[in-house]
Design an enzyme around this catalytic site. Structure first.
Site, PDB file in Angstrom:
ATOM      1  N   GLY A 175       0.880  -1.109   0.096  1.00  0.00           N
ATOM      2  CA  GLY A 175       0.015   0.100  -0.171  1.00  0.00           C
ATOM      3  C   GLY A 175       0.936   1.264   0.051  1.00  0.00           C
ATOM      4  N   SER A 205       5.985  -5.685  -1.398  1.00  0.00           N
ATOM      5  CA  SER A 205       5.746  -4.108  -1.521  1.00  0.00           C
ATOM      6  C   SER A 205       6.025  -3.348  -0.522  1.00  0.00           C
ATOM      7  CB  SER A 205       4.344  -4.002  -2.140  1.00  0.00           C
ATOM      8  OG  SER A 205       4.473  -2.527  -2.798  1.00  0.00           O
ATOM      9  N   ALA A 206       5.195  -2.557   0.068  1.00  0.00           N
ATOM     10  CA  ALA A 206       5.724  -1.665   1.214  1.00  0.00           C
ATOM     11  C   ALA A 206       6.095  -2.811   2.491  1.00  0.00           C
ATOM     12  CB  ALA A 206       4.352  -0.756   1.569  1.00  0.00           C
ATOM     13  N   HIS A 215       8.964  -3.341  -7.047  1.00  0.00           N
ATOM     14  CA  HIS A 215       8.488  -3.063  -8.328  1.00  0.00           C
ATOM     15  C   HIS A 215       9.290  -2.415  -9.171  1.00  0.00           C
ATOM     16  CE1 HIS A 215       4.110  -3.622  -6.799  1.00  0.00           C
ATOM     17  NE2 HIS A 215       4.446  -2.754  -5.802  1.00  0.00           N
ATOM     18  N   GLU A 244       8.888  -6.856 -10.779  1.00  0.00           N
ATOM     19  CA  GLU A 244       7.864  -7.516 -10.175  1.00  0.00           C
ATOM     20  C   GLU A 244       8.149  -9.151 -10.736  1.00  0.00           C
ATOM     21  OE1 GLU A 244       4.521  -5.260 -11.689  1.00  0.00           O
ATOM     22  OE2 GLU A 244       4.879  -3.813 -10.376  1.00  0.00           O
TER      23      GLU A 244
HETATM   24 CA   LIG Z   1       2.794   1.112  -2.862  1.00  0.00          CA
END
Ligand SMILES: [Ca+2]
Ligand SMILES: [Ca+2]
Lengths: 245, 245
Positions: free
Chosen positions: A95, A128-129, A165, A201
């Site tokens: 997020g 991700s985060a 990413h 990714e």
């Molecule tokens: Ca993000």
């Protein structure tokens, strides 16, 4: 010199889902491969990267349900620190990285998570985060700084940074904003900054004690100050990154 | 209700240069059109967004030389606050927005610049990071948080935010990282956040007292909480954005 080995079991994903798939479909089936070996039939989920904690937790619960991995959202816990202390596994979702790290500081979870993961060997899974906050700092996130955490120092479960990413520069682009590579190089103009592992990714890092391997399908690039950029293919041994400088 | 008009002359560029051009070629010729009317034959340049202050200042000096605009780097001033107080115009360059804002805080320049620009009518010209710091906050920068400023609140020369180097989402992309639009929308999930003017490369905003016009070649999008995204063409009157809420 390595002083002693660290107990540590981490899965750090660049991203959770591939285009056209259900949310978390890509990552959840890979995480499931570690379920029995790492004892992850139940996990505490930290949804702070998004603002809709309940909705987010429900989505994650649904994604892990087919694998028999039970998900409990930390936002429901009366005492989040106690929830971390009793967790059998900790899953941290993507997020906004700033929002996530601020949530960890606000709830005083930095030290408890470090202790559980590095001293008790509790598995940590991030995407991700959730991978950004597992590293030395969030200084190489791609997210917008929508809230102000008291520091950019993060959980430091590994002594380097991740850029999730990661995208290689498009040689035909006429866009004048910095490329991802240029942004990481600007970070490394500051003295003493740690290596940055740029995960495309489809890639993730598997860390077990003092071993680290690049997994997934798409490879990674490694940025280190004063060294040329290195490219790594899936299954590469990246354990050297765990030796702190 | 507008209480009184604000003295203010700002040029806020999305970017300084277009692909294939010399550095600042695009912006410098446009800035030159305001030179005589705004009395900008000499400008104080703030190079904090990059770490090579002297090199950066030389590049900017060279770009403005053909127009007879003299550039002085603030890094050479013994007293940066005094340099701001005596500046006839303030130019703030792009690079890393976090580094730039931290530099403004470290040198205690936030209030002096605000005073010069909003009370003395000193022209302010910014590009990229230099536009971000002119607004309410840097919360909508695209840059990596390579250093930690004490706050994300910025100069607030205008009561909204800018996203420079704005790019529309590519409908064919399989990249799973957030689009620029999604990142801005995540910012607006936080209550009370100001409008975000997303300037495509080739766009700039001209602000004169209580008037604001979109200039350049490529248009902008405006994001406001609880309202649909609006598109604006070059020459659009955006003065309504200056009315503080
Ligand atoms: Ca993000
Ligand atoms: Ca920049």
């Amino acid at each position: 010199m390595k002083m002693s080995s660290t107990s540590r079991r981490l899965l750090l994903f660049s991203n959770s889902s591939m285009a056209g798939e259900e949310y978390l479909q890509f990552a959840s089936s890979l995480i499931n491969q570690f379920k029995d070996g790492w004892g992850m039939s139940k996990a505490l989920f930290i949804p702070y990267a998004l603002r809709t904690h309940e909705d987010y937790t429900e989505k994650v619960k649904k994604a892990f349900h087919p694998f028999g991995i039970e998900i409990e959202g930390i936002h429901k816990a009366e005492d989040p620190v106690a929830a971390v202390r009793s967790a059998k596994a900790i899953f941290v979702g993507g997020g906004n990285t700033f929002q996530l790290l601020k949530g960890l500081y606000d709830h005083k979870l930095i030290d408890p998570i470090r202790k559980s993961v590095l001293q008790e060997g509790v598995p940590y899974v991030g995407w991700s985060a959730g991978s950004n906050v597992a590293t030395a700092s969030i200084c190489t996130t791609n997210d917008m700084p929508i809230v102000h955490p008291p520091s950019f120092h993060a959980l430091a479960l590994v002594p380097f940074n991740i850029n999730p990413h990661f995208v290689d520069a498009d040689p035909n682009s006429t866009h004048m904003g910095e490329t991802r590579e240029q942004r990481i190089e600007q970070y490394h103009e500051i003295e003493g900054m740690p290596p940055v592992l740029a995960l495309r990714e489809g890639s993730f890092l598997e860390v077990h004690d003092d071993s680290a391997f690049l997994r997934g399908r798409s490879g990674a690039k490694l940025f280190r100050t004063g060294k040329p950029v290195e490219a790594f293919e899936p299954e590469a041994n990246l354990s050297f990154l765990l030796e702190s400088s």
